[in-house]
Design an enzyme around this catalytic site. Structure first.
Site: not given
Ligand code: FRU
Length: 539
Positions: A22, A146
């Site tokens: 992300d 998040d």
């Molecule tokens: C989305 C996610 C988020 C989390 C992150 C962990 O791709 O699963 O929800 O914070 O990636 O790497």
């Protein structure tokens, strides 16, 4: 050598090696665009997640900086997960992110720059009282992550929203705070949609309905709608909806309940996930970052030593012509990579034909194309393919009266490999036309262990509009935008023949009953400089 593998992109952001996911905490600060990202320093697969950091003057050329945050406290020892930046009016910056604790519980943590006078924001401090938020009663310990950028409300408080789920209902909790240290959970949720599962990487922001400008995150009032976006953990797509935010009740209501978050529109119908916007005060625009993972095998990622790219950042606007969708368009800075261009004017592509477009090597291109389908054929057709659907209707090889027609990119001379991006028109007996915008990977590679999907969706076409598409081609990624960005599709493809100097470009028309006239402008694209910050010994 990982750096030499031909699937590596030349002007999309990607780390030198290993795994990325992300986008995190994007912002513009003291002349620099800052970009943080979920990164595994040890391998080309997900794990050991830290916040890596890069800066840019133009969102295209990047300098890697030292990691901003690594797992070094009990509250993030299993991963420094996704989060967002908030620029405060007093000049401070707060970063809220999810930590996966020593017990793999998801908690929210606060961090801030050690030195606000450093434009590169190299050093970050984690607040001594972390975590600042833990899962509230009724919320699963692993369903709470998040945090968004905060917005400021008329009663002088900041609010943030955090995605979650209750049973299978995806939802977003709202907290209120004055200092980002102590928080109050609001009674109602921002929004919830049954059956959508865990909402990851929620994004919430205003768009202007009256001007082609971006809005800072706290803007409310007349001429404003609010976008709510969730990344659905269950199906790995980013869904958004337009609606109205009521700051009294702290809730958001979709304009069209049938197109609610998670059951309606997507930012992108291809490989695209965990996206996040930020308000760019430098250029008065809202910019969207999105993660495009690999669709080859994990073994292939390990062998090549890297995985994932980010799409070219996109400007997001409300589409005030349709009134019902967003427009996404690559930031104008990508145009600085344009080299020589070639124009093709009014090329006729007969029913069932393929026309080569001689642009030389075709691995790095920016393409703008307009299509006009033969009017007589369009009108003379009584009915055509009312049940059409990009994913299930046979791809680019499936022939109908009024489609498909479009481009073959990353193709070799003999067309043994080709990725197609095309329109397909269906016509009901009532005379109504529905236009589809699709991308077919099924013949993109001779390799067996790679994804070969047919992606796409409908695209609104208003009276009098020509069909138009823009494509950004960069070795193993094709980003496609129809009708100014109403419908977008990102494909990852792994040709084995159509690489380097062997990659070619063609027009095609597989309609049985209509020819199309096409005009195009095609630029060769330069590579971007994406490399370590000069003289930085710490990387
Ligand atoms: C989305 C996610 C988020 C989390 C992150 C962990 O791709 O699963 O929800 O914070 O990636 O790497």
């Amino acid at each position: 050598n990982a750096m030499l593998s031909w699937q590596r992109t030349s002007y999309h952001f990607q780390p030198q090696k290993n795994w990325m996911n992300d986008p995190n905490g994007p912002m513009f600060y003291k002349g620099w665009y800052h970009f943080f990202y979920q990164y595994n320093p040890d391998a080309a697969v997900w794990g050991n997640i830290v916040w890596a950091h890069a800066v840019s003057k133009d969102l295209i050329h990047w300098l890697y900086l030292p990691f901003a945050m690594v797992s070094d406290h009990w509250y993030d020892i299993n991963g420094v997960w996704s989060g967002s930046a908030t620029l405060l009016p007093d000049g401070n910056i707060v970063m809220l992110y999810t930590g996966s604790t020593n017990e793999s519980v998801q908690v929210q943590n606060l961090a801030y720059p050690a030195n606000l006078s450093d434009p590169l924001l190299i050093d970050w401090v984690k607040y001594s009282g972390n975590p600042v938020l833990v899962p509230p009663p009724g919320i699963g310990l692993k369903d709470y992550r998040d945090p968004t950028t905060a917005w400021y409300t008329p009663d002088r408080k900041w609010r943030v929203t955090i995605g979650s789920k209750v049973n299978t209902t995806g939802t977003s909790l709202v907290y209120q705070t004055e200092d980002f240290i102590s928080y109050e959970l609001m009674d109602g949720v921002l929004h919830a949609v049954p059956g959508t599962g865990m909402w990851e990487c929620v994004d919430f922001y205003p768009v202007s309905t009256i001007g082609d400008i971006g809005l800072d995150t706290s803007v409310i009032g007349a001429g404003v709608k609010h976008v709510l976006k969730a990344s659905l953990d269950d199906d790995k797509h980013d869904y958004y909806a337009l609606g109205t935010y009521d700051e009294e009740t702290e809730s958001w209501t979709p304009d069209n309940p049938a197109e609610d978050v998670g059951i309606g529109m997507r930012y992108d119908y291809g490989k695209y996930y965990a996206s996040k916007t930020f308000y760019d005060q430098n250029k008065g625009r809202r910019v969207l970052w999105g993660w495009t993972g690999e669709t080859d095998s994990e073994a292939a990622d390990i062998e090549k030593g890297w995985a994932s790219v980010q799409t070219i950042p996109r400007v997001v606007l409300f589409d005030n012509k349709t009134g019902s969708n967003l427009l996404q368009w690559p930031v104008e800075e990508v145009e600085s990579l344009r080299l020589t261009s070639k124009d093709f004017i009014n090329v006729e592509v007969g029913a069932g034909s393929v026309v080569p477009l001689d642009v030389g090597t075709a691995t790095q291109l920016d393409i703008i194309a307009e299509f006009e389908i033969d009017e007589e054929a369009l009108e003379g057709t009584m009915e055509a393919d009312v049940g059409y659907n990009c994913s299930t209707s046979g791809g680019a090889a499936g022939r109908g009266r009024l489609g498909p027609f479009g481009l073959l990119v990353l193709a070799d001379e003999s067309l043994s490999e080709q990725t197609t991006v095309y329109f397909y028109i269906s016509k009901g007996i009532d005379g109504n036309l529905t236009t589809f915008f699709c991308s077919d990977e099924s013949r993109s590679s001779k390799a067996n262990d790679v994804g070969k999907q047919v992606y796409g969706n409908t695209v609104p076409v208003l009276n009098g509009e020509k069909l138009s598409m823009r494509l950004l081609v960069d070795h193993s990624i094709v980003e496609s935008f129809a009708q100014g960005g109403r419908t977008c599709i990102t494909s990852r493809v792994y040709p084995t023949e159509a690489i380097y100097g062997a990659a070619r470009l063609f027009l095609f028309n597989n309609a049985t009953g209509a020819s199309v006239i096409t005009s195009l402008k095609i630029w060769k694209m330069n590579s971007a400089f994406i490399r370590p910050f000069p003289n930085d010994q710490r990387i």
